[in-house]
Write an enzyme that holds these catalytic residues in place. Structure first.
Site, PDB file in Angstrom:
ATOM      1  N   GLU A   1       0.822  -1.220   0.000  1.00 56.05           N
ATOM      2  CA  GLU A   1       0.000   0.000   0.000  1.00 56.05           C
ATOM      3  C   GLU A   1       0.855   1.269   0.000  1.00 56.05           C
ATOM      4  O   GLU A   1       0.689   2.164   0.829  1.00 56.05           O
ATOM      5  CB  GLU A   1      -0.960  -0.017   1.194  1.00 56.05           C
ATOM      6  CG  GLU A   1      -1.934  -1.191   1.114  1.00 56.05           C
ATOM      7  CD  GLU A   1      -3.017  -1.170   2.178  1.00 56.05           C
ATOM      8  OE1 GLU A   1      -2.794  -0.584   3.245  1.00 56.05           O
ATOM      9  OE2 GLU A   1      -4.089  -1.745   1.937  1.00 56.05           O
TER      10      GLU A   1
ATOM     11  N   GLU B   1      -5.890  -8.018  -1.240  1.00 55.82           N
ATOM     12  CA  GLU B   1      -6.535  -7.828   0.065  1.00 55.82           C
ATOM     13  C   GLU B   1      -7.977  -7.421  -0.170  1.00 55.82           C
ATOM     14  O   GLU B   1      -8.237  -6.503  -0.955  1.00 55.82           O
ATOM     15  CB  GLU B   1      -5.886  -6.699   0.876  1.00 55.82           C
ATOM     16  CG  GLU B   1      -4.579  -7.033   1.519  1.00 55.82           C
ATOM     17  CD  GLU B   1      -4.055  -5.895   2.406  1.00 55.82           C
ATOM     18  OE1 GLU B   1      -4.856  -5.184   3.048  1.00 55.82           O
ATOM     19  OE2 GLU B   1      -2.824  -5.728   2.436  1.00 55.82           O
TER      20      GLU B   1
HETATM   21  C1  BG6 Z   1      -4.477  -2.843   4.882  1.00 54.21           C
HETATM   22  C2  BG6 Z   1      -3.156  -3.331   5.391  1.00 54.21           C
HETATM   23  O1  BG6 Z   1      -4.435  -1.478   4.964  1.00 54.21           O
HETATM   24  O2  BG6 Z   1      -5.641  -3.145   5.557  1.00 54.21           O
HETATM   25  C3  BG6 Z   1      -3.262  -4.398   6.447  1.00 54.21           C
HETATM   26  O3  BG6 Z   1      -2.315  -3.743   4.353  1.00 54.21           O
HETATM   27  C4  BG6 Z   1      -4.435  -4.124   7.366  1.00 54.21           C
HETATM   28  O4  BG6 Z   1      -2.035  -4.541   7.092  1.00 54.21           O
HETATM   29  C5  BG6 Z   1      -5.703  -4.186   6.513  1.00 54.21           C
HETATM   30  O5  BG6 Z   1      -4.510  -4.983   8.463  1.00 54.21           O
HETATM   31  C6  BG6 Z   1      -7.002  -4.050   7.262  1.00 54.21           C
HETATM   32  O6  BG6 Z   1      -6.995  -2.881   8.028  1.00 54.21           O
HETATM   33  P1  BG6 Z   1      -7.261  -2.902   9.593  1.00 54.21           P
HETATM   34  O7  BG6 Z   1      -6.964  -1.557  10.075  1.00 54.21           O
HETATM   35  O8  BG6 Z   1      -8.681  -3.301   9.763  1.00 54.21           O
HETATM   36  O9  BG6 Z   1      -6.319  -3.943  10.114  1.00 54.21           O
END
Ligand code: BG6
Length: 466
Positions: free
Chosen positions: A165, A365
């Site tokens: 990211e 993701e």
């Molecule tokens: C992304 C990251 O921004 O979102 C992760 O690459 C992160 O590391 C994921 O865990 C989900 O966000 P959060 O804040 O709910 O953990």
């Protein structure tokens, strides 16, 4: 007539983990402290000492991933395990051996490893000593780290992601780039510098990977939150365009085209904020090409601008203020954490990326964070997760079958429960429940949620049974 109705046969189904958020073992086997270890975390959160104990239980976890039928698994090699202080000339052998074993375990199960380099894991020493990616010194340390890591695993790993990211370095500089930025007038200059050095880090990594492993596939990665204009007022349209460029596209524009986009250069020149960019830097950016675009997608956002201005000057002057992830879109629902659930936004996002860059896309993701607890049957009936993921997969499929986008894989976030980016155990994403809470380590055992069996069917049917 030939029609496209399906995902390609070699579609990479699986999930993704950030290892600093899952491993624990925070000072074991020579590991150094990193920026995530040092992060205060949100109220009610915990520490990274044990996390989900993935460090010791990865074999059990990978066996469960194999049971679900994963074709690919994305994980990060924790930078401070390999270079505990970041500036050592030689890597920590114990750290390297650990990921050797993890990769071997994946390969034994027929799972393709997808490696993330730098994922909230910069050695804390580099953050303290050089202010992280606000300095060229850190870029050099990172380049050496990447070279040594790629050299070690080049015969086993094909897919590499240079920087998790990367576009969020200007939104969350301390966690994503290990850098502190001043407030006020100097902020924009400081962010521009971080923006340049993270770009350089990506491009140098891309070059190093190709130099050491010519057959490897290199991906640059962004967090993609498409911003919609709040209304069809021209200022909202222009404002959303500006924010989408500023937050979502400028990194990929530079990486794909091999040069900084004109809109960014002009923006920085007009604010006397152009960082020190050398001829050498420009050549590195020009030559550090990628093979695919990796992105995360969780939600969409909404941009509303002042309507009484004719040049949306206030938005340009302080874009950070307008990046309202929280501005409510009345047409979509939100998660417990206020993230707006927008599966159609994923189809839109894929189309935006594919039509702008014409490169293979890898969704690395996508998921929903929910506070959950085991029921009396030692499982979690997570129908909401099945719905969230299913709806997103359906829209991704439409982008492929109806809009012609080239998507090579789908990795959800994350396969087991582990700490959130704000260090909360409470915010769970997994198909597999990890038995601990923020304040009670319990037994850390793994339990399959309902979605475990659902995802297994999705993969087995190559996305036909959603
Ligand atoms: C992304 C990251 O921004 O979102 C992760 O690459 C992160 O590391 C994921 O865990 C989900 O966000 P959060 O804040 O709910 O953990």
């Amino acid at each position: 007539m030939h029609t496209i109705k399906k995902f390609p046969d070699n579609f990479l189904w699986g999930a993704a983990t950030s290892n600093v958020q899952a491993e624990g073992a925070y000072l074991e086997d020579g590991k150094g402290l990193n920026v995530y270890d040092m992060l205060p975390g949100v109220p009610g959160s915990t520490d990274s000492y044990i996390a989900s104990d993935h460090y010791h239980r990865y074999k059990e976890d990978i066996a469960l991933f194999a049971e679900m039928g994963f074709k690919a698994y994305r994980f990060s090699i924790v930078w401070s395990r390999i270079h505990p202080n970041g500036d050592e000339s030689q890597p920590n052998e114990k750290g390297l051996r650990y990921y050797d074993d993890m990769i071997d375990e994946l390969l034994r199960h027929g799972i393709e490893p997808v490696i993330s380099l730098v994922h909230f894991d910069m050695p804390y020493n580099l953050a303290k000593k050089y202010n992280g990616f606000a300095s060229r010194k850190t870029v050099d340390c990172y380049e050496r780290h990447v070279e040594q890591v790629v050299e070690r695993y080049k015969s086993k790993v094909k897919y590499w992601i240079t920087y998790n990211e990367i576009n969020t370095a200007i939104l969350h500089p301390s966690l994503v780039a290990g850098a502190q930025v001043p407030n006020g007038k100097e902020q924009i200059k400081a962010l521009a510098k971080i923006n340049h050095y993270t770009q350089l880090a990506h491009s140098k990594a891309a070059l190093a990977i190709k130099r050491i492993a010519p057959n490897a596939k290199v991906g640059g990665m962004i967090a993609y939150t498409p911003f919609y204009p709040a209304t069809c007022h021209p200022n909202d349209i222009l404002g959303a365009q500006f924010i989408n460029n500023y937050v979502n596209f400028q990194k990929l524009d530079a990486s794909v085209n091999g040069k900084y986009p004109e809109y960014l250069n002009t923006y920085l020149i007009n604010r006397d904020a152009l960082p020190d960019i050398t001829e050498d830097d420009l050549n590195i950016i020009k030559n550090g090409k990628m093979d695919f675009i990796a992105f995360s997608y969780y939600q969409s956002g909404v941009i509303s601008t002042p309507k009484d201005e004719d040049d949306i000057k206030s938005l340009y002057d302080d874009p950070q203020k307008y990046i309202h992830y929280g501005l409510k879109n009345q047409f979509v629902k939100s998660t417990e954490w206020g993230w707006q659930i927008d599966p159609i936004g994923l189809r839109y996002a894929i189309n935006e990326l594919y039509q702008r860059y014409h490169m293979p896309l890898f969704l690395v993701e996508n998921g929903i964070g929910v506070s959950e607890e085991l029921n009396g049957n030692m499982t979690v009936e997570d129908d909401y997760r099945i719905k969230y993921l299913g709806d997103h997969i359906k829209q991704m499929k439409l982008a492929v079958t109806e809009d012609g986008a080239d998507v090579i894989g789908y990795l959800s976030w994350g396969p087991i429960d582990f700490l959130s980016s704000g260090k909360q155990m409470k915010k769970r994403y997994g198909y597999i429940f990890v038995n601990r809470t923020d304040d009670d380590l319990r037994d850390l055992n793994r339990y399959k949620k309902k979605s475990f069996y659902w995802y297994k069917k999705v993969i087995a049917s190559n996305g036909e049974r959603i």
